[in-house]
Design an enzyme around this catalytic site. Structure first.
Site, PDB file in Angstrom:
ATOM      1  CB  CYS A 334     -27.888  52.372  22.890  1.00 38.09           C
ATOM      2  SG  CYS A 334     -28.329  50.622  22.984  1.00 38.09           S
ATOM      3  CG  HIS A 425     -23.124  51.673  21.547  1.00 38.92           C
ATOM      4  ND1 HIS A 425     -23.330  52.519  22.605  1.00 38.92           N
ATOM      5  CD2 HIS A 425     -24.017  50.651  21.702  1.00 38.92           C
ATOM      6  CE1 HIS A 425     -24.282  52.048  23.378  1.00 38.92           C
ATOM      7  NE2 HIS A 425     -24.726  50.921  22.854  1.00 38.92           N
TER       8      HIS A 425
END
Length: 477
Positions: A334, A425
């Site tokens: 991310c 994630h």
């Protein structure tokens, strides 16, 4: 007086409120009750996404309440955490209201938010009380912060709204627990003291019989009994904040031991996803601490440009670039992915600035922050490993690939040599991918964690045996 809500408040932050609340959710669920967790306002950069079968699918909520929902055997719902504050700087937090980022509320001064947030908290709380047999409520920080009483929407204001039976927990491992409990009680208003049913001494090590006569003295002072002495439990749950990383193995490892270096970014997010690495994970803050690293993971960040500047200021940026050049595997997740790219643009001031900043240039990717945040559970196929992977996405960034990088999964996973980046994630929570990643680093698999469900059962059993459970259960009859 009976109650349909049981609330855990703490004398301090990190007193174990989330942990105890999860335990209570599982204890009550084991008794056949329909249980829901609730935390009116959570300040954390550890968040997840509600599942497709939720009443509110694909929305953002705090990691602690997702874990508590699992403990309660309830489907996660953003009403369980209506307000999520995600710190972006020392004096700025993004406001996520009922699962969606709210720019207008983010710009409001702290004390002016209450009038707009409290009605959402009320509605969410009462809708859960209407649906479930018991709501287990978690407070935040401490109710003793009298300077915040007028703007409180998470501690005693919620307790009074729900007419909850309140447990006040102190972390006895810190020392001064009886002073914390007595001092907090003195800071409460009479109507708040009436809701405070019991004290809990949390994270105790040693012989509990040696505590006497302090619990009896405390009850004589306050009229409130100590209803539990909970031992230090070495059963990890996903953490709500950066404390987990700070508690990582102390001291530098031997140079030949090998580990996975994770920069301790000031605005690190979703660090609980590194739990599968176990003791192989090593937080680093300076180039010298990278000695012996077999792999580097750049984690997520709530303030990507600022954390990238921190990497440069500490010298870690250059050190990581050199390791990548030596063939050491580097993974960005991310915000970490965005830092590995060539540039980051913020034309709408999502992170507070509007300028373009150069990335580390290890991936031929350019990221632009969009006004709207993407939040979703994702499944993807990784052609490099042949694996089907599952995780979740929470990001403003829209990333475009250049010719120098190989796109493994459109918009989600890229590779350039030994450097990889993803928006997914939870990537390392896929056991097969964890094995591949550690194989690239020449590291062994750590012992596997027990499943979350089995850990919750074990925690519930030990916490229940440490509490005066018949008394606490009687408050809910």
């Amino acid at each position: 007086m009976t109650a349909r809500a049981l609330m855990v408040q703490g004398c301090t932050s990190n007193a174990g409120k989330s942990y105890l609340s999860a335990a209570l959710c599982r204890i009550l669920s084991n008794e056949g009750l329909r249980v829901a967790p609730f935390k009116a306002q959570n300040m954390s950069n550890n968040a997840g996404v509600t599942p497709p079968h939720s009443r509110t699918p694909g929305l953002e909520m705090g990691r602690a309440q997702l874990v508590q929902a699992a403990a309660a055997r309830a489907v996660p719902d953003v009403r369980m955490n209506p307000v999520l504050l995600k710190p972006e700087a020392d004096a700025r937090s993004q406001v996520v209201l009922l699962g969606r980022a709210h720019p207008e509320l983010t710009e409001l001064p702290w004390r002016e938010r209450k009038a707009q947030l409290w009605p959402h908290v009320q509605r969410s709380l009462h809708s859960l009380l209407d649906k479930y047999d018991v709501v287990v409520i978690e407070g935040a920080g401490s109710p003793a912060e009298v300077n915040l009483r007028e703007s409180d929407i998470v501690n005693m204001r919620v307790a009074r709204e729900a007419q909850a039976a309140v447990l006040l927990a102190a972390d006895i491992d810190r020392g001064g627990a009886f002073a914390h409990l007595l001092g907090t009680w003195h800071c409460l208003l009479p109507a708040e003291c009436a809701l405070l049913r019991g004290f809990v001494l949390n994270r105790f090590r040693g012989d509990a019989s040696l505590l006497a006569p302090a619990p009896q003295w405390l009850e004589a002072q306050t009229g409130v009994p100590t209803v539990g002495v909970v031992p230090w439990l070495d059963l990890p749950l996903p953490e709500e904040d950066g404390v987990a990383l700070e508690r990582a193995a102390g001291g530098p490892p031997p140079a030949d031991a090998g580990f996975v270096a994770i920069p301790r970014l000031p605005r690190i997010s979703n660090l609980d996803e590194f739990a599968p690495l176990g003791e192989l994970a090593r937080p680093v803050s300076a180039p010298a601490e990278l000695t012996g690293a077999r792999a580097v993971i750049l984690p997520g960040s709530k303030s990507t440009a600022a954390d990238l500047a921190w990497l440069r200021a500490t010298g870690l940026a250059g050190a990581i670039t050199r390791l990548a050049g030596q063939g050491v595997p580097v993974l960005g997740i991310c915000g970490g992915l965005q830092m590995l790219g060539t540039a980051i643009s913020d034309p709408h001031g999502v992170e507070g600035g509007g300028e373009e900043v150069p990335g580390l240039g290890l991936l031929d990717l350019h990221t632009t922050f969009a006004r709207e945040k993407s939040t979703r559970l994702s499944d993807l196929h990784d052609p490099e490993t042949g694996l089907q992977l599952r995780g979740y996405e929470i990001h403003h960034g829209q990333t475009v690939a250049g010719p120098g990088v190989h796109m493994l999964a459109p918009g989600q996973l890229w590779r350039q040599g030994n450097v990889r980046g993803t928006y997914l994630h939870g990537l390392l929570e896929n056991p097969a991918y964890l094995e591949r990643f550690l194989g690239w680093a020449g590291l062994p698999l750590p012992p596997a964690l027990d499943t979350l469900d089995s850990r919750l059962d074990a925690i519930a059993g030990q916490v229940q045996s440490a509490l005066d459970w018949p008394r606490i259960r009687g408050w809910l009859e």
